[in-house]
Design an enzyme around this catalytic site. Sequence first.
Site, short mmCIF file in Angstrom:
data_model
loop_
_atom_site.label_atom_id
_atom_site.label_comp_id
_atom_site.label_asym_id
_atom_site.label_seq_id
_atom_site.Cartn_x
_atom_site.Cartn_y
_atom_site.Cartn_z
N SER A 67 4.23 18.70 -15.59
CA SER A 67 4.34 17.99 -17.06
C SER A 67 5.02 17.23 -17.73
O SER A 67 5.62 16.09 -16.83
CB SER A 67 3.69 18.86 -17.73
OG SER A 67 3.12 18.62 -18.62
N GLU A 120 -7.96 15.33 -15.83
CA GLU A 120 -6.62 15.31 -16.86
C GLU A 120 -6.03 13.76 -17.63
O GLU A 120 -6.86 12.59 -17.17
CB GLU A 120 -5.09 15.59 -15.96
CG GLU A 120 -4.70 16.62 -14.82
CD GLU A 120 -3.73 16.47 -14.43
OE1 GLU A 120 -2.50 16.61 -15.29
OE2 GLU A 120 -3.79 17.04 -13.23
N HIS A 130 -5.05 19.72 -16.16
CA HIS A 130 -3.53 19.71 -15.67
C HIS A 130 -3.20 21.08 -15.33
O HIS A 130 -3.61 22.08 -16.04
CB HIS A 130 -2.87 19.65 -17.04
CG HIS A 130 -1.66 19.61 -17.41
ND1 HIS A 130 -1.23 18.27 -16.87
CD2 HIS A 130 -0.64 20.12 -17.79
CE1 HIS A 130 -0.19 18.00 -17.21
NE2 HIS A 130 0.46 18.58 -18.14
#
Length: 304
Positions: free
Chosen positions: A142, A237, A267
Amino acid sequence: MRSQIVERIIRSAQPIINKLTLESQRSGQTAFFRMKPHPKGVEYTPVDDFSMKAEWVVPENADKDRIIFYTHGGGYGMGDLVSSRALIAPVAKKCGMKAFSFEYRLAPESPFPAALEDSLAAYDYILECGYKPENIVIFGESAGGGLVFATMLSLRKQGKTLPSCAVAVSPWADLTETNRSYIKNGDKDPLLSAENLSKLATAYIGDDSPLNPLISPAFATYDENYPPVLIQVGDKEVLYDDSIAVRNALVNSGVNTELEIYADMWHVFHIWQIEQADLAIQSIADFINKNSGKLPHPNCVQNS
């Protein structure tokens, strides 16, 4: 556990979490991951001689020379050592490598370039510990995935040797908030929303520009001397297009880059006990095994 069940649980909880203050989200995240089971046979050893809060994540029979340098996610506004263990512990165990995990300063209290400065300081620390770049793997997810590229770009500018390879899981690589997947996957990703990402982006960018390649590494220029890169992303995502964009930037610059897209995944699905997570983590281990400096560690051999 079936991925559909996990997704329903996340989807039901996320609206409640999104209403909390950032401070409550931070403490709630830590509390949740403190209760979450971690892989057996992994120890967490505090680092006492470094300026930031950090720890060594050490599986049994870990390789003495190779290490994983880990940059955690959390939108640059959340994340700590406890929550980091959910991903780095199973990856470290699968690879049979110890990992260095640290807490960089968070936004909005400390906007860009605080996280990057801390990442560079942490990288210098492990070099001072005697680890050689050819035996270091840089890994993050991320926001930490974006920080992987920002760290390598900065190391390159400083004239330092880059790690042997890099792994970015669902990297946040474009903070302009213009990618189509923000809208296309807005209702598909149970974990992230464009609205929350916008708040986090504003807090991290501060007075700088989202076009800064050290903030949005999808806009950076690389070269063929960068190490091999593995990117993993789920096709549900919100940040799906971020992975595509940074992959294209790398490939267009001649970097050996592998992109893996996981169907029906959200995610950072890697932290849940589902089949797809096992497959993705095994692939990460195979990639690290193939591209890091030493001979394969027994724990990195693909399961039969």
